[in-house]
Design a protein around this motif. Structure first.
Motif, PDB file in Angstrom:
ATOM      1  N   ILE A 174       8.724  27.413  -0.938  1.00  0.00           N
ATOM      2  CA  ILE A 174       7.760  27.653  -2.017  1.00  0.00           C
ATOM      3  C   ILE A 174       6.416  27.886  -1.387  1.00  0.00           C
ATOM      4  CG2 ILE A 174       6.650  26.609  -4.019  1.00  0.00           C
ATOM      5  CD1 ILE A 174       9.352  24.961  -4.197  1.00  0.00           C
ATOM      6  N   SER A 175       5.951  29.122  -1.536  1.00  0.00           N
ATOM      7  CA  SER A 175       4.743  29.484  -0.799  1.00  0.00           C
ATOM      8  C   SER A 175       3.492  28.897  -1.419  1.00  0.00           C
ATOM      9  CB  SER A 175       4.620  31.004  -0.730  1.00  0.00           C
ATOM     10  OG  SER A 175       4.625  31.521  -2.043  1.00  0.00           O
ATOM     11  N   GLN A 176       3.475  28.882  -2.752  1.00  0.00           N
ATOM     12  CA  GLN A 176       2.270  28.419  -3.446  1.00  0.00           C
ATOM     13  C   GLN A 176       2.543  27.051  -4.054  1.00  0.00           C
ATOM     14  OE1 GLN A 176      -0.602  30.639  -3.809  1.00  0.00           O
ATOM     15  NE2 GLN A 176       0.474  31.704  -2.179  1.00  0.00           N
ATOM     16  N   GLY A 177       1.597  26.667  -4.946  1.00  0.00           N
ATOM     17  CA  GLY A 177       1.774  25.386  -5.610  1.00  0.00           C
ATOM     18  C   GLY A 177       2.910  25.467  -6.615  1.00  0.00           C
ATOM     19  N   ILE A 178       3.223  24.332  -7.187  1.00  0.00           N
ATOM     20  CA  ILE A 178       4.309  24.298  -8.153  1.00  0.00           C
ATOM     21  C   ILE A 178       3.731  24.393  -9.551  1.00  0.00           C
ATOM     22  CG2 ILE A 178       6.147  22.867  -9.080  1.00  0.00           C
ATOM     23  CD1 ILE A 178       6.701  21.874  -6.382  1.00  0.00           C
TER      24      ILE A 178
END
Lengths: 327, 524
Positions: free
Chosen positions: A3-7
């Motif tokens: 997961i590259s970014q936040g959730i």
């Protein structure tokens, strides 16, 4: 999964939902396997195993067919053997002693008539044996299974002119085959002429027990008809000469029996090997498609726990909620 | 005094900015579950009065003009969008293929022992019974019944395959069937999506006239592009005003506010008639042909070869001869091969010059079997899996006796009474394990189980590919969701942030106000 970014909120639910649905699918798939008792619920589950299952199943079904064929063929051979056994008993126990007695020259006409009658009856019995049917087919006719193999022909005076054989000879073209394995066949028909023989007064052909019996009967008839001294001597000599032929006939019959006994034994051996193959194939088939109940039960429980865990996780996340609960 | 007034102004502006920021947050929260929504972020910037400052600190302070909203940006990632669209085109293609092969695999589910494999097995078992009892009427009838069962299994499988083949694109001839097909429905959907895209393009060209983006319209545009990608991987080019140009191999489909190219379909036979191709003999394409009709009057005929990905590619692959995929057409060809070989081999044995049947009235052998084939075609033409059937002569009363069971290697040893001769049945039985030249050197049953294996493998491969592709799509989707969609905690934090800023600005306003009061009443 990286997961590259936040959730994001949606993402969290998506992850939880995906996880739950994967766990549910695993659980349902295991349940389906247990319900069907088969690892293969579709041909796509394991195409190689599927093809092997089909081939193994075919092998097993063939074995059933061959075993059935062998059972039928063995029945026919047993029937044939029983017939010939009783014939041998008759020859050794009744016909030959009668011929011996007749050749002694000590009996009177009445006694000889009685012997003649008994031998004529014996010939009828032999012909009846030759005309035995098994499953509606004549078994001593070679491949002419619907043609009565043996017929007694008499002239106007009641003298036997011939006993004809209408079956096929013991040649390769006239054999009946029973399949006892992949591409292997056993011959089961018995050509009656080589077992029981035949008689023809016109050509002077006289073979086997039938020829012996007819000649014996004819000689006795001469004696009963109270012929001249010379004829009596000739008849007695003829009778005496025929005694050995009884023994020859018995050995002829026995040799046929031996041949069928060996066919029977071949089939017994085939049966043993088919039984062994059946056990192997059954276990192979079971390995290919049957589930291992211990293994699958363990899997089922772990899948169930995983499914329950993902459900409880989802509900926990809903309960924990967001910052909203604390504002 | 002047500075107090400017501070008041600045505060009024600050209240307005935070109010607006809260409105963006509110839009985010409202759309937290909207598919295709990209979260928007308020970008604040300082506001400056451009006045000459020189060396005056007061002028420097005068130049401070508070805060302003520079832009509201929309989270987006073109690379991710492209990758996602490529991936879903591939996934939709695989799903469509899986549909087709899945339907075929259902027909070949031999594990339950009811298909052609079981039919072949009982055919040979009945033949074995006939071998044991060549003179038995029941064994003969039973053999013919099992042969009939085998042909009906072939017929029904072929029929269902045919239906499956025609279910997606019609039968290649009937224009109405094509019009009613799911393929035509999806072509209509695509044209509809083109129109929707043109409409969004139009809205964008009217609204996104400056440097700021029309975020919600862009969301709508991207959702449409996502939908289009499922059908086919088109070329997409984006212009500064947010409009996109959609093209396929250089042919414009949507550009600006207009749909420039529409998809049309026609049956393969219609297309062949137009092109002077002999249908179906010289046609090895799909059962339907897709064309692009351009608004400038040009028609780009038969773009089937270009449509290799997406759902459209899946449709075409399922109904194209020699497409390299296991489809109904391919399987039908294999089944025909099996039917023809079974018929040829058994007919040859049945009508061999040295083979004889039985005349049951006299229990003698007869050559009435000459010219009486076991397997014939129901339409009198060539034998195929759908036309193979048992000769009616054999099924008629007493016809079972026409089955040739006897055989003499040497014609000289022929004996008309030899009705128990079962050598011809042995010849038939021996075909079971024999390599058939017509089946590439395989036996009947091996050929069929290889076919089942092929279908199973194709489905299992597709399932595997789908699983992998689904993983890729899920991952990309998650990345997109992660970047684009709303995180409630973030939004609530922003809300608190802007609320606090709003309250603080209000407090500053009150303070300035009371200071002004003091100033007004000064000396009074």
């Amino acid at each position: 999964m990286t997961i590259s970014q936040g959730i994001s909120s949606q993402m969290l639910y998506t992850i939880l939902q995906n996880g739950m649905s994967t766990n549910y699918n695993n659980y349902a798939n295991l349940l389906a396997q247990i319900a069907s008792n088969s690892k293969l619920t579709s041909i796509a589950d394991d195409p190689v195993a599927t093809v092997n299952v089909l081939k193994t199943q075919k092998g097993l079904d063939n074995i059933d067919v061959y075993l059935e064929n062998i059972a039928i063929a063995q029945d026919e051979i047993t029937e044939l053997d029983d017939m010939l056994d009783s014939l041998n008993d008759d020859i050794v126990g009744t016909f030959k002693p009668l011929a011996v007695q007749a050749s002694n020259g000590v009996y009177d006409t009445d006694a000889l008539s009685a012997m003649l009658q008994e031998l004529e009856g014996g010939l009828e019995t032999i012909v009846q044996i030759g005309n035995t049917k098994f499953n509606g087919d004549y078994i001593f006719a070679g491949t002419n299974v619907k043609t009565t193999p043996f017929t007694i022909n008499k002239d106007a005076d009641g003298n036997i002119t011939s006993v004809t054989y209408s079956g096929t000879p013991a040649d390769g073209e006239y054999q009946r085959y029973v399949q006892t394995g992949d591409g292997t066949y056993e011959v089961i028909n018995a050509p009656g002429d080589s077992v029981l023989g035949y008689y023809d007064s016109a050509t002077g052909e006289s073979e086997g027990i039938i020829g012996t019996m007819v000649e014996t009967i004819n000689a006795l008839k001469t004696l009963v008809d109270q012929p001249t001294e010379a004829e009596v001597t000739a008849a007695n000599e003829a009778l005496y000469g025929l005694l050995d032929r009884f023994d020859e006939s018995v050995s002829q019959i026995t040799s046929v029996q031996t041949k069928y006994a060996s066919a029977y034994n071949n089939m017994e051996m085939a049966k043993t090997s088919l039984d062994a193959t059946e056990v192997n194939l059954t276990s192979a088939l079971s390995n290919l498609k049957d589930i291992d109940i211990t293994e699958i039960s363990t899997d089922l429980y772990s899948a169930m726990y995983a499914y329950q865990a993902s459900m409880s996780l989802l509900s926990q996340v809903y309960q924990t909620g967001t910052l909203l609960n604390y504002l | 005094m002047a500075n107090l007034l400017s501070a008041l102004n600045m505060n009024a502006n600050s209240l307005k900015v935070n109010e607006n920021a809260i409105s963006v947050v509110s839009n985010n929260v409202a759309n937290m579950n909207t598919i295709g929504y990209h979260k928007q972020t308020v970008n604040l910037a300082t506001k400056t009065n451009e006045i000459p400052i020189g060396n005056s600190v007061y002028r420097q302070i005068d130049s401070l003009a508070g805060v302003q909203i520079a832009s509201v940006t929309r989270s987006t990632n073109k690379y991710l969008d492209n990758a996602y669209r490529d991936a879903i085109a591939q996934l939709a293609n695989l799903n469509q293929q899986q549909n087709n092969i899945g339907d075929i695999a259902d027909l070949f589910d031999e594990l339950d022992g009811t298909g052609i494999d079981a039919g072949l097995k009982s055919f040979f078992e009945a033949l074995n019974d006939l071998n044991n009892n060549p003179t038995d009427s029941t064994a003969r009838v039973a053999f013919l019944e099992s042969a009939k069962n085998l042909t009906s299994l072939m017929n029904s499988t072929a029929e269902q395959l045919q239906e499956q083949l025609y279910s997606q694109l019609g039968d290649g001839v009937d224009a109405q069937a094509l019009a009613d097909s799911p393929f035509a429905a999806d072509i209509a959907n695509i044209n509809d999506l083109f129109a929707q895209l043109a409409a969004v393009n139009e809205s964008l060209s009217r609204t996104q006239t400056g440097n700021l983006t029309a975020n919600n319209l862009l969301d709508t545009r991207d959702t449409i592009l996502d939908k289009i990608a499922e059908y086919m991987d088109f070329d997409i080019e984006e212009y500064p005003n947010g409009t996109v140009r959609l093209s396929l191999d250089g042919v414009d489909l949507v550009k600006g506010t207009e749909v420039l190219g529409k998809f049309t379909v026609q049956t393969a036979s219609e297309y062949c008639a137009e092109q002077g191709i002999n249908y179906p003999d010289d046609w090895d394409g799909a059962l339907a042909v897709v064309n692009i009709e351009s608004t400038d009057g040009r028609t780009f005929g038969n773009i089937n070869d270009t449509l290799t990905t997406g759902k459209l590619g899946g449709y075409l692959a399922s109904a194209t001869e020699d497409s390299g995929t296991v489809n109904a057409e391919y399987i039908l060809g294999k089944l025909d091969q099996l039917a023809v070989t079974v018929a040829d081999i058994f007919n040859a044995i049945q009508t061999d010059g040295n083979a004889y049947c039985i005349d049951p009235t006299t229990w003698t052998l007869s050559n009435a079997n000459q010219g009486v084939n076991i397997f014939v075609a129901s339409d009198g033409g060539a034998i195929t899996a759908s036309s193979i059937k048992i000769n009616d002569d054999l099924l008629a009363d007493g016809g079972q006796w026409l089955l040739a069971t006897a055989y003499f290697q040497d014609p000289a040893s022929f004996d008309a009474n030899a009705v128990g001769n079962n050598s011809n049945v042995v010849n038939m039985l021996n075909t079971r394990e024999a390599a058939q030249a017509g089946l590439g050197g395989l036996t009947f049953e091996d050929f069929y189980s290889a076919l089942v294996g092929e279908v199973g493998t194709a489905l299992s491969n597709i399932n595997g590919e789908i699983e992998a592709q689904q993983g890729i799509v899920d991952n990309l989707d998650l990345q997109r969701t992660s970047e684009y969609s709303v995180n409630l905690n973030d939004e609530l934090t922003d809300l608190v942030k802007y609320q606090t800023a709003y309250s603080a600005a209000a407090r500053v306003f009150t303070t300035c106000n009371s200071l002004l009061d003091v100033l007004v009443t000064l000396g009074g």
